[in-house]
Motif scaffolding. Structure first.
Motif, PDB file in Angstrom:
ATOM      1  N   GLU A  54      -5.335   6.009  -0.246  1.00 29.13           N
ATOM      2  CA  GLU A  54      -4.529   4.806  -0.097  1.00 29.13           C
ATOM      3  C   GLU A  54      -4.715   3.921  -1.324  1.00 29.13           C
TER       4      GLU A  54
ATOM      5  N   ALA B 264       0.842  -1.201   0.000  1.00 25.94           N
ATOM      6  CA  ALA B 264       0.000   0.000   0.000  1.00 25.94           C
ATOM      7  C   ALA B 264       0.872   1.243   0.000  1.00 25.94           C
TER       8      ALA B 264
ATOM      9  N   ARG C  66       0.435   5.721   0.078  1.00 23.55           N
ATOM     10  CA  ARG C  66      -0.501   6.817   0.332  1.00 23.55           C
ATOM     11  C   ARG C  66      -0.090   8.052  -0.452  1.00 23.55           C
TER      12      ARG C  66
ATOM     13  N   VAL D  25      -8.757   7.821   2.655  1.00 25.00           N
ATOM     14  CA  VAL D  25      -8.482   7.516   4.057  1.00 25.00           C
ATOM     15  C   VAL D  25      -9.328   8.453   4.915  1.00 25.00           C
TER      16      VAL D  25
ATOM     17  N   ARG E  74      -3.838   0.311  -2.798  1.00 24.02           N
ATOM     18  CA  ARG E  74      -3.409  -1.032  -2.416  1.00 24.02           C
ATOM     19  C   ARG E  74      -3.395  -1.925  -3.650  1.00 24.02           C
TER      20      ARG E  74
END
Length: 781
Positions: free
Chosen positions: A219, A80, A82, A212, A221
């Motif tokens: 985020e 992940a 950000r 988020v 992933r």
């Protein structure tokens, strides 16, 4: 007889509960009736207990299969990253030093959603594929790093696997961040788009993007079977997203920069080509230089021009002198003039010679030259004096002609040089045009270079409102698949499916199985429930010949036959209840003649008839059992009797009472009187419908306490229907779980149509091991 009368004369009345399965009439049941909800719950519990092994086997098989399947699935690793998305602003477009906000996510919430969709778009992911060169990365579709064996995954599901961090698998410590981002794919390059589609689809299948909380963080992933690939791909997505956003913000300036760069390249090519053309043109036209000081053609033309002017002047003077000499008396004057001129010149030479001799000897070169000149002049003077007149005119003419010839030669050379100069001037014009074009392009190139550098400065000052907050590292432990959860769900669903399948099998079973089925569907009372042999403990059924008559004796199902010495068996207790019910079925009068029949073959009617007759005989009564099934007789086999004479013989002939009674045999072990079927007749139904059958019953009734008749199945033949209206009552045998409700209903209708008195139904061969909460007779010691 009406249906309500039949029910009233029976010892069993309407049963409200559909799930009461009694092995005997409910008059001996103890305890209070349970309410409907409790009965329903008990019914489902009974079904589950009945199919317990099937449910367990199905659940175990599905759970084990799912466990192996989940263990064979490769490990999936997740990484992940950000990304922070701020408001979009540009200080280069500011007013009074303050940046201008281009887009505010608070006032335009769709801006944030748009960015999330861009992150998942195919265009961005194609750049990621090109950036990481996934087309040539074998680990993308066939990862090898971080994968465990199936056995290790199975152990991990039960909590016995070792930590993934202890794995001996090599760890890829390669660079996780990209150094540069590949350019976007051209919209018209359909071949590249089609080639990259499989990789884009693979990334999209494992990509998740979400905000988020209520922050400006997003985020990203990504899951993959290779932990290093997962980290690299998600980091590349973040970097590509940041770069794409910056390119969008600087799209105008970038477009101008691209245009300037293109024009600069084009001008450089034009200048280069122009210089090559200029050189080739100068070489083809022999142009060395256009400067006056370096141009030989122009310089030669100027020199010839000056020489031509001189020659013209000389020719004019010579021509004037020559024409003057032709005038009368001009020759003599000219001759005298020439002589005086020669004398003056000779005087000058002599003075010069005297001066030289004063300084030098006679051998001095200059003295010799002067002497030679004096000699020549003196010689000429002599000659002149001789031909002074003619020579003077001839000399002038010669001088004129020479001056004229010399003028013409110089003029011809001048015209040639002039033609060459004109040609060169024309080439020089084109040459200067090429020079001017090159110079113009060079000036334009210098201006574009300046603009291009200024545009770079503007691009460098444009801020990016999107940046990577946290990069992803190589994951150490897999995040999927959720094997324990999958196995747990498989267990739950397979268990529910097994229970549902058991319920479906029971609810879709259209056969008569319980007393409630008989009451609701057949609308007859259940006067006995005979359990199946396997339902009884082996210790309670003595495997002796006195208890069982083997198949060789005609009992093809191996059903137990009650003997007089089995007084304490549970099966005997069932038939005692049946005997009591039948004897009490007619208030004030005991039925003498009974017909035992069934709807279909092999439902146990013969076994029931024999056991019923046997249990009646145990009371000391005289009981006759007649085999009226002349199509498939079996009583003679059970009791081992001669079947050459029997019921068919009596019905076919005209016998007196003594002859009829003589054909009846007595069985020593049970005390029963048996009338076998006799030889099979051609038309049994016609014999049974004759008066002989009624006469037989009238003769035997006074002689025996009870007469039990075993007849054919109702649906198959009409024999039982013909006998039904001749007897006091009918017992309908129904095998549990075999006889369809429709067939039994049809049998009841046919019997009721002829006015038969149906005592009730004997529910035969019922599995009662799963039934709890009911009272059973237990013999005492």
């Amino acid at each position: 007889m009406k249906e309500d009368q039949i029910t009233k004369h029976s010892s069993i009345h309407d049963l409200d509960s559909p799930y009461n399965v009694f092995p005997f009439p409910p008059v001996i049941q103890t305890g209070e009736r349970q309410d409907q909800s409790q009965a329903s719950l008990a019914f489902y519990v009974q079904i589950i207990r009945k199919h317990f092994l099937m449910i367990i086997a199905l659940t175990a098989l599905c759970t084990l299969t799912t466990a192996v399947y989940m263990a064979r699935k490769p490990d999936v690793y997740g990484a992940a990253v950000r990304v922070q998305i701020d408001v979009e602003s540009n200080p280069a477009s500011g007013i009074n030093g303050k940046p201008v906000v281009i887009n505010n996510s608070a006032s335009a919430p769709d801006y944030f959603e748009t960015q999330l969709e861009i992150l998942k778009g195919s265009g961005l992911l194609r750049r990621v594929v090109k950036t990481l060169d996934l087309e040539h990365n074998k680990a993308f579709f066939r990862p090898q790093m971080g994968q465990r064996t199936t056995w290790q995954r199975l152990l991990d599901m039960v909590g016995m696997g070792r930590d993934s961090g202890d794995s001996s698998q090599p760890v890829d410590d390669g660079v996780l961040m990209t150094s540069s981002v590949a350019p976007a794919t051209d919209k018209e390059d359909l071949a590249e788009i089609k080639r990259l589609n499989p990789f884009v689809g693979a990334i999209q299948s494992g990509l998740e993007v979400e905000q988020v909380g209520k922050t400006r963080l997003v985020e990203i992933r990504y899951t993959h079977r290779d932990p290093h690939v997962a980290a690299k791909v998600v980091n590349a997505i973040a970097d590509t997203f940041v770069q794409a956003n910056l390119e969008k913000m600087t799209e105008t300036n970038s477009g101008a920069g691209a245009f300037l760069k293109k024009r600069i390249y084009e001008l450089q090519e034009q200048i280069k080509n122009g210089e090559e053309r200029l050189i080739n043109y100068a070489k083809d036209n022999q142009i060395i230089s256009l400067e006056p000081s370096q141009n030989t053609v122009v310089e030669r033309l100027n020199s010839l021009n000056r020489s031509l002017l001189t020659a013209e002047n000389d020719r004019t003077l010579a021509e004037a002198a020559y024409r003057a000499a032709l005038e009368p008396g001009a020759a003599e004057a000219l001759a005298a003039s020439n002589q005086s001129t020669a004398a003056a010149k000779l005087s000058d030479l002599r003075q010069r010679l005297a001066q030289l001799k004063a300084e030098y000897t006679d051998k001095w070169p200059e003295i010799k030259v002067v002497q030679e000149q004096i000699a020549e002049i003196e010689k000429q003077d002599v000659e002149n004096k001789t031909n002074s007149k003619s020579l003077a005119v001839k000399g002038l003419e010669t001088k004129f002609r020479e001056a004229q010839r010399r003028e013409q030669e110089i003029r011809d050379a001048f015209e040639k040089a002039r033609s060459e100069t004109i040609t060169q001037n024309s080439a020089a014009v084109n040459y200067r045009i090429l020079q001017q074009e090159i110079q113009t392009n060079q000036e334009l190139l210098n201006g574009l270079w300046q603009r291009y550098k200024e545009n770079d400065v503007i691009l460098a000052g444009t801020p990016n409102n999107i940046r990577v907050a946290d990069y992803a590292n190589t994951p150490e432990r897999p995040i999927g698949p959720q094997r324990t959860r999958g196995v747990g769900l498989a267990f739950a669903f397979s268990l529910a499916f097994g229970i549902g399948l058991a319920l479906l099998r029971e609810l879709s079973n259209n056969t008569v199985r319980t007393m409630s089925d008989v009451t609701r569907s057949i609308r007859l009372p259940t006067i006995a429930v005979v359990p199946t042999v396997k339902s009884w403990p082996a210790s309670k059924l003595l495997p002796s010949r006195k208890l069982f008559l083997q198949p060789r004796n005609g009992n093809k199902n191996g059903r137990p036959l009650i003997m007089y010495d089995d007084a304490h068996s549970r099966l005997a207790e069932v038939y005692r209840k049946l005997r009591t019910t039948v004897l009490l079925s007619r208030p004030g009068k005991t039925p003498k003649t009974l017909l035992v029949t069934s709807s279909m073959p092999a439902e146990g009617k013969t076994t029931t008839a024999v056991n019923m007759a046997t249990i009646l005989a145990q009371t000391g009564a005289s009981v006759l059992i007649i085999d009226a099934d002349m199509r498939q007789p079996t009583l003679h086999e059970i009791f081992q009797l001669d079947n050459s004479h029997g019921l068919s013989t009596l019905l076919a002939g005209k016998n007196n009472q003594a002859e009829m009674l003589s054909l009846i045999h007595q069985h020593e072990e049970t005390g029963l009187y048996v009338l076998p079927a006799g030889p099979p007749p051609i038309k049994p139904a016609e014999l049974l419908s004759s008066g002989q059958m009624r006469r037989l019953l009238e003769i035997t009734s006074p002689s025996f306490t009870h007469v039990v008749i075993d007849s054919t199945p109702v649906v198959s033949f009409t024999d039982s229907v013909l006998i039904a209206n001749l007897v006091d009552g009918v017992i309908l045998v129904v095998q549990g779980g075999k006889s369809p409700k429709e067939i039994v209903q049809l049998s009841r209708k046919e019997l009721m149509d002829v006015g038969a008195n149906i005592f009730g139904v004997v529910l035969n061969n019922v599995d009662v091991t799963a039934q709890d909460g009911y009272y059973y007779y237990r013999p005492t010691a």
